[in-house]
Enzyme design. Sequence first.
Site, PDB file in Angstrom:
ATOM      1  N   HIS A 111      42.147 -31.169 -22.620  1.00  0.00           N
ATOM      2  CA  HIS A 111      42.072 -30.964 -21.173  1.00  0.00           C
ATOM      3  C   HIS A 111      43.249 -31.660 -20.503  1.00  0.00           C
ATOM      4  O   HIS A 111      43.714 -32.691 -20.965  1.00  0.00           O
ATOM      5  CB  HIS A 111      40.772 -31.527 -20.609  1.00  0.00           C
ATOM      6  CG  HIS A 111      39.560 -30.823 -21.102  1.00  0.00           C
ATOM      7  ND1 HIS A 111      39.119 -29.653 -20.562  1.00  0.00           N
ATOM      8  CD2 HIS A 111      38.706 -31.124 -22.093  1.00  0.00           C
ATOM      9  CE1 HIS A 111      38.035 -29.260 -21.197  1.00  0.00           C
ATOM     10  NE2 HIS A 111      37.765 -30.135 -22.135  1.00  0.00           N
ATOM     11  N   ALA A 116      38.343 -41.396 -44.437  1.00  0.00           N
ATOM     12  CA  ALA A 116      37.180 -40.888 -43.720  1.00  0.00           C
ATOM     13  C   ALA A 116      36.974 -41.637 -42.406  1.00  0.00           C
ATOM     14  O   ALA A 116      37.207 -42.837 -42.319  1.00  0.00           O
ATOM     15  CB  ALA A 116      35.940 -41.017 -44.594  1.00  0.00           C
ATOM     16  N   LYS A 140      48.688 -39.364 -33.962  1.00  0.00           N
ATOM     17  CA  LYS A 140      50.144 -39.362 -34.097  1.00  0.00           C
ATOM     18  C   LYS A 140      50.505 -38.839 -35.480  1.00  0.00           C
ATOM     19  O   LYS A 140      49.752 -39.025 -36.436  1.00  0.00           O
ATOM     20  CB  LYS A 140      50.720 -40.769 -33.931  1.00  0.00           C
ATOM     21  CG  LYS A 140      50.559 -41.327 -32.543  1.00  0.00           C
ATOM     22  CD  LYS A 140      51.155 -42.709 -32.452  1.00  0.00           C
ATOM     23  CE  LYS A 140      50.899 -43.274 -31.055  1.00  0.00           C
ATOM     24  NZ  LYS A 140      51.261 -44.679 -30.968  1.00  0.00           N
TER      25      LYS A 140
END
Length: 175
Positions: free
Chosen positions: A103, A148, A154
């Site tokens: 968003h 995990a 990045k």
Amino acid sequence: MWRKIKNILFYHWPIHLINIVLLLLPDCMPVNKVRGTLMKPFFKRCGRNLQVCSNVYFTHIENISVGDNVFIGRNSWIGGYGEVIISDNVMIGPGVLIASANHKYTNETIRFGGYEQSTIQIGKEVWVGGNTSILPGVNIINNTVVAAGSVVNKSNLTPYSLIGGVPAKELKKSI
């Protein structure tokens, strides 16, 4: 409006039907291969030997490219609003979220501000551990293991590395 209707009829409904019909069968290699074979025509590009476990949800599957010998674990969500490129010999664990859009904040609203789309690239021989989130614009380079529960926001630049954590960072080189 017609574009939305076409998108629902040609991309969303068939994938849901495949998932519903095969949900009754166990998660095992033959069923996962059948699920992958049935979904293959809907991808932007799809290689050989795709295995898709149960409850994997794709949005905008027409923007997702998948290489050879890819395994996608159960309960994963892959959003192809931007482009998603998954290379050869990739293992994606259960519960993985791959979101290629986010968003944006415009006109003092997030809800109605629209989306920012970015390409996600997952290189060859990558193992993405369970319950990992991969965010827009990330490039996971070849031969990387993602621990995990990580949040990858990045790109990593070192091949043969282990990345993990919230946010993910390089934990070990030369694995």
